[in-house]
Scaffold this active site. Structure first.
Site, short mmCIF file in Angstrom:
data_model
loop_
_atom_site.label_atom_id
_atom_site.label_comp_id
_atom_site.label_asym_id
_atom_site.label_seq_id
_atom_site.Cartn_x
_atom_site.Cartn_y
_atom_site.Cartn_z
N LEU A 186 0.96 -1.15 0.04
CA LEU A 186 -0.01 0.06 0.10
C LEU A 186 0.97 1.44 -0.04
O LEU A 186 1.87 1.44 0.87
CB LEU A 186 -0.79 0.04 1.12
CG LEU A 186 -1.65 1.30 1.69
CD1 LEU A 186 -2.68 1.42 0.46
CD2 LEU A 186 -2.52 1.45 2.77
N ILE A 188 0.72 5.32 0.48
CA ILE A 188 -0.26 6.57 0.84
C ILE A 188 0.54 7.86 0.35
O ILE A 188 1.56 7.97 0.73
CB ILE A 188 -0.36 6.55 2.25
CG1 ILE A 188 -1.42 5.45 2.82
CG2 ILE A 188 -1.27 7.90 2.58
CD1 ILE A 188 -1.48 5.27 4.29
N TRP A 192 3.37 11.12 -8.77
CA TRP A 192 2.91 10.59 -10.16
C TRP A 192 2.92 9.34 -10.60
O TRP A 192 3.02 8.93 -11.80
CB TRP A 192 3.75 11.71 -11.17
CG TRP A 192 3.20 13.21 -11.15
CD1 TRP A 192 2.16 13.62 -11.83
CD2 TRP A 192 3.46 14.12 -10.26
NE1 TRP A 192 1.80 14.98 -11.45
CE2 TRP A 192 2.65 15.29 -10.39
CE3 TRP A 192 4.39 14.13 -9.22
CZ2 TRP A 192 2.85 16.68 -9.77
CZ3 TRP A 192 4.62 15.40 -8.59
CH2 TRP A 192 3.98 16.49 -8.85
N ALA A 214 -6.36 15.32 -8.20
CA ALA A 214 -7.12 14.73 -9.37
C ALA A 214 -5.82 14.72 -10.52
O ALA A 214 -6.05 13.77 -11.32
CB ALA A 214 -8.02 15.81 -9.54
N CYS A 379 14.10 26.06 0.68
CA CYS A 379 14.07 24.63 1.23
C CYS A 379 15.51 24.02 1.14
O CYS A 379 16.02 23.60 2.37
CB CYS A 379 13.23 23.85 0.68
SG CYS A 379 11.37 24.07 0.62
#
Length: 414
Positions: A186, A188, A192, A214, A379
Site C-alpha cells: 500500500l 499512501i 505521479w 486529481a 528549502c
C-alpha cells in the site's frame, strides 16, 4: 517614507542587529544607504546581501517568513544569492525561536483556536492538496526528472544524475521493505505513480496506491497503463482515513507533511491498522527540530500559506509519540538523508530557472515564478543548515521478524 514605515525599518534593523550572530548581512536601500549587521564566523563564513526595492518591505518583515516571502513575490526585494540569504536566516533562527517561545503564551490560544477551525478534514485536505499538486502536471515536468518524483533523491554514486538518484531512492525503499512477488504494498501518497510502477515492475508485488490530487491520479493511471501493469497496480483517489483492508507492506514518501499537526496520531493509527501483524512500513518524512516544532506548528509561514496550504512538518519526537500512543509499531531503522535533499533541490532549482520562460508561457505569472524560486532556495537553505531534515523511518508490526538488510548510506561526492 511614512512614519509607520520608518518605525518598522528601525524595529527590523534593531532586531536583526541584536539577533544576527552567525554570519553577516548587508541591506542596501534604493538611496544608497547600506546597513551591516552580524559578524563573520571564521569557522563557517557566510555573507548575504538583501537589496530593498520598495519600502513596503519593512512592515512586511515584521510578519516573519510570510512577510518575507510575500514581499519577494511582489518584487519588494531581491538578493544576488537567495540560498546564502536564507541560510543566514536559518543559521540564526534559534535566536528568533527564543523570542517567539517567549511570546508563545500570548499567541498560542489564538493559534490553537485558529488551528482547530482549520483542521485538515478530508474535504479541506483535498482542497489544500489541489492548491499545490493540481497546479498542472506540465509545470512539474519542467523541473523534476523523468520519474516525476517530488521528494529527496539518493545520490549513491559520484556524478549520479538526478534521474539516477531518484531511481536509486526508489530501489532503496523497495529493498528496505524487502518486497517480494507475494506482497501487497500500500502506498499512501501516489505522487505521479513512479513508486508504484517501480515496485510492481522490478519486485513483482501487487500495489495499491492512493492520492487525493486529481492531476496526480490521472497521470498515475496513465503511467500504469503505459507500463502495462494494470493487473498489478490499483490507483485510488481516496483519503488515507477512508482506506480499508490489510496489506503486507506500506510506504509513504513525504506525504505526512500534508497531514496537519492535530492529525499525526490519526495518520499513524490508520497506517498501523492497515498492516498485517507481520507488516512493515517505510516513511520518508521532512522533519523539524522539536524545539522549532512547538513554535512553528500553528504559525502562519511562507511555506504553509503561500506554497503548501495547511502543511506542517512533524518533529521526530512527535512521530515517536504518535507511534507509541496510537499504534503497536516499533522502530526498526532510521536513516538521515538530509544531505541528499540539498543536492536534489539544487537540481530542481537549476531546472526551474532554466525553464522559467517556458513556465511563463504556460501561464504562470511573474509573482508565481518569484515565489517558487524563493521556495526552492528556502528549502535548500533549510536542509543545508539542518533547520529541517529528511529521514527514512522503518516501522514494523509486532510479528515482523526479519532484520534490516540495507547498511547506512553516505552522501556520494558530486
Amino acid at each position: 517614507m511614512t512614519t509607520k514605515t520608518r518605525l518598522a525599518r528601525t524595529a527590523v534593523l534593531a532586531l536583526l542587529g541584536r539577533r544576527t550572530r552567525h554570519g553577516e548581512l548587508t541591506v542596501h536601500e534604493p538611496d544608497g544607504t547600506v546597513h551591516r549587521v552580524g559578524t563573520i564566523d571564521p569557522r563557517a563564513p557566510l555573507r548575504a546581501r538583501l537589496d530593498v526595492h520598495d519600502d513596503v518591505l519593512w512592515p512586511s518583515l515584521l510578519r516573519g517568513s510570510l512577510g518575507l516571502g510575500s514581499s519577494y513575490g511582489d518584487g519588494a526585494w531581491s538578493s544576488p544569492d537567495l540560498v546564502a540569504l536564507i541560510r543566514l536566516a536559518a543559521r540564526n533562527a534559534t535566536q528568533f525561536d527564543a523570542l517567539r517561545r517567549w511570546l508563545g503564551p500570548v499567541a498560542r490560544p489564538a493559534q490553537n483556536l485558529a488551528s482547530s477551525v482549520r483542521r485538515n478534514t478530508p474535504g479541506r485536505s483535498r482542497r489544500q492538496i489541489a492548491a499545490h499538486y493540481d497546479l498542472g502536471n506540465d509545470l512539474y515536468r519542467l523541473f523534476l526528472d523523468e520519474t516525476l518524483m517530488y521528494s529527496a533523491a539518493v545520490f549513491e554514486t559520484p556524478g549520479a544524475t538526478l534521474h539516477e538518484a531518484q531511481l536509486a531512492k526508489l530501489d532503496r525503499i523497495c529493498r528496505k521493505l524487502q518486497l517480494t512477488p507475494g506482497d501487497h504494498l500500500l502506498e499512501i501518497g501516489t505522487g505521479w505513480g513512479a513508486m508504484a510502477v517501480h515496485a510492481a515492475r522490478h519486485y513483482g508485488c501487487r500495489v495499491t496506491t492512493t492520492t487525493i490530487s486529481a492531476e496526480q491520479h490521472a497521470a498515475a493511471l496513465e503511467r500504469v497503463r503505459a507500463a502495462g501493469l494494470q493487473d498489478r497496480v490499483t490507483v485510488l483517489q481516496q483519503d488515507y482515513r477512508h482506506l480499508e483492508g490489510t496489506y503486507d507492506k506500506l510506504v509513504s514518501i513525504e506525504m505526512i507533511e500534508a497531514v496537519g499537526w492535530r492529525d499525526f496520531g490519526t495518520y499513524f493509527k490508520a497506517c498501523s491498522d492497515l498492516l498485517t501483524p507481520e507488516g512493515i512500513m517505510l516513511l520518508q518524512a521532512i522533519t523539524i527540530d522539536e524545539r522549532a516544532y512547538e513554535v512553528e506548528k500553528a504559525s502562519k509561514s511562507f511555506i504553509n500559506q503561500l506554497i503548501f496550504p495547511g502543511g506542517c512538518l512533524p518533529s521526530q519526537e512527535v512521530i515517536a509519540r504518535s507511534v507509541r500512543r496510537e499504534t503497536d509499531l516499533r522502530v526498526v531503522q532510521l536513516e538521515d538523508i538530509t544531505g541528499h535533499y540539498v543536492r536534489t533541490l539544487q537540481e530542481w532549482r537549476a531546472n526551474f530557472l532554466t525553464a522559467e520562460r517556458e513556465i511563463g508561457r504556460l501561464g504562470y505569472d511573474l509573482r508565481f515564478r518569484r515565489l517558487w524560486t524563493l521556495y526552492l532556495a528556502y528549502c535548500e537553505a533549510g536542509f543545508a543548515e539542518r533547520r529541517i531534515y529528511d529521514v527514512q523511518l522503518l516501522l514494523a508490526k509486532p510479528r515482523f521478524r526479519a532484520e534490516p538488510l540495507i547498511p547506512a548510506l553516505r552522501l556520494a561526492a558530486a
